[in-house]
Write an enzyme that holds these catalytic residues in place. Structure first.
Site, PDB file in Angstrom:
ATOM      1  N   ASP A   8       0.556  -1.200  -0.032  1.00  0.00           N
ATOM      2  CA  ASP A   8      -0.539  -0.058  -0.387  1.00  0.00           C
ATOM      3  C   ASP A   8       0.818   1.495   0.061  1.00  0.00           C
ATOM      4  O   ASP A   8       2.453   1.283   0.126  1.00  0.00           O
ATOM      5  CB  ASP A   8      -0.705   0.324   1.249  1.00  0.00           C
ATOM      6  N   ASP A  10      -0.450   4.997   1.168  1.00  0.00           N
ATOM      7  CA  ASP A  10      -0.867   5.970   1.976  1.00  0.00           C
ATOM      8  C   ASP A  10      -0.781   4.711   3.560  1.00  0.00           C
ATOM      9  O   ASP A  10      -1.126   4.650   3.502  1.00  0.00           O
ATOM     10  CB  ASP A  10      -1.750   6.403   2.365  1.00  0.00           C
TER      11      ASP A  10
END
EC number: 3.1.3.18
Length: 222
Positions: A8, A10
């Site tokens: 991922d 953020d």
């Protein structure tokens, strides 16, 4: 043997949750993984242009899944996984629930971001009535065309990369990463991840966000 690492962006590759500042140590760790033969792929709710730029400039080779599973890039080719959401529907959703649109919406086609990130039952009902999917990443609300969610995009990426589930690792911080975790053989939640993600992770890391990425890659390479 892990051949592909899904990460991922953020809250995972950044210095902490709630900041856009990328953790330099995490990026160096991704480069170490690549040099060791582990392809790295970005999997995020971010728009395709943001992820494509990062993928290129960070020197990654595993491809990417953008717009929460709606677009997949691998081997120089881009694939659309989700249905398109008409722009007028996006505007109607924002107006109905008094939401601010993400600056990235101008560059999106199937998954659109809004703040504040609080998900309400009436939003879910509104989306379902229109054949759409709405979810919260903790950073923003995301309104998507079906099927929506990172799982569909990750499955397409693994197919294109010819990589098996058990040959795949994944790391994240948000409840929206749960679908990604279901498609990977070994999964790690950073220490500041959502509790829902920690419950389904193979490993709960000791360190947060970018530092957790370094911790996980050290494990994979040891």
């Amino acid at each position: 043997m892990i051949k592909l690492l899904l990460t991922d962006l953020d809250g995972t590759l950044t210095e902490d949750r709630g900041t856009y500042v990328v953790d330099i140590g995490a990026i160096k760790a991704l480069r170490r993984a690549e040099k060791a033969g582990i392809r790295v792929a970005l999997v995020s709710g971010n728009s395709y242009p943001v992820l494509r730029g990062l993928h290129n400039y960070l020197g990654l080779s595993g491809g990417l899944v953008a717009e929460n599973g709606c677009f997949v890039f691998h081997g120089g080719v881009t694939f659309r996984v989700c249905e398109t959401v008409p722009r007028e529907v996006v505007s109607e959703f924002a107006k109905t629930f008094n939401l601010r649109e993400s600056w990235q919406n101008e560059f999106r086609r199937s998954d659109f971001g809004f703040t504040p990130a609080e998900l309400k039952d009436e939003m879910i009902k509104w989306a379902e009535e229109r054949g759409l999917v709405v979810q919260s990443s903790g950073y923003a609300l995301h309104l998507s065309g079906k099927p929506g969610g990172k799982g569909a995009g990750v499955r397409k990426l693994l197919e294109l990369a010819n990589v098996k589930r058990e040959e795949t690792g994944a790391i994240g911080d948000s409840r929206t990463d749960i679908e990604m975790f279901r498609e990977a053989g070994i999964t790690a939640a950073v220490s500041n991840a959502d509790p829902e993600l920690k419950r389904v992770a193979s490993i709960s890391l000791k360190l947060k966000s970018g530092a957790g990425v370094m911790e996980f890659i050290d494990m994979l390479l040891s």
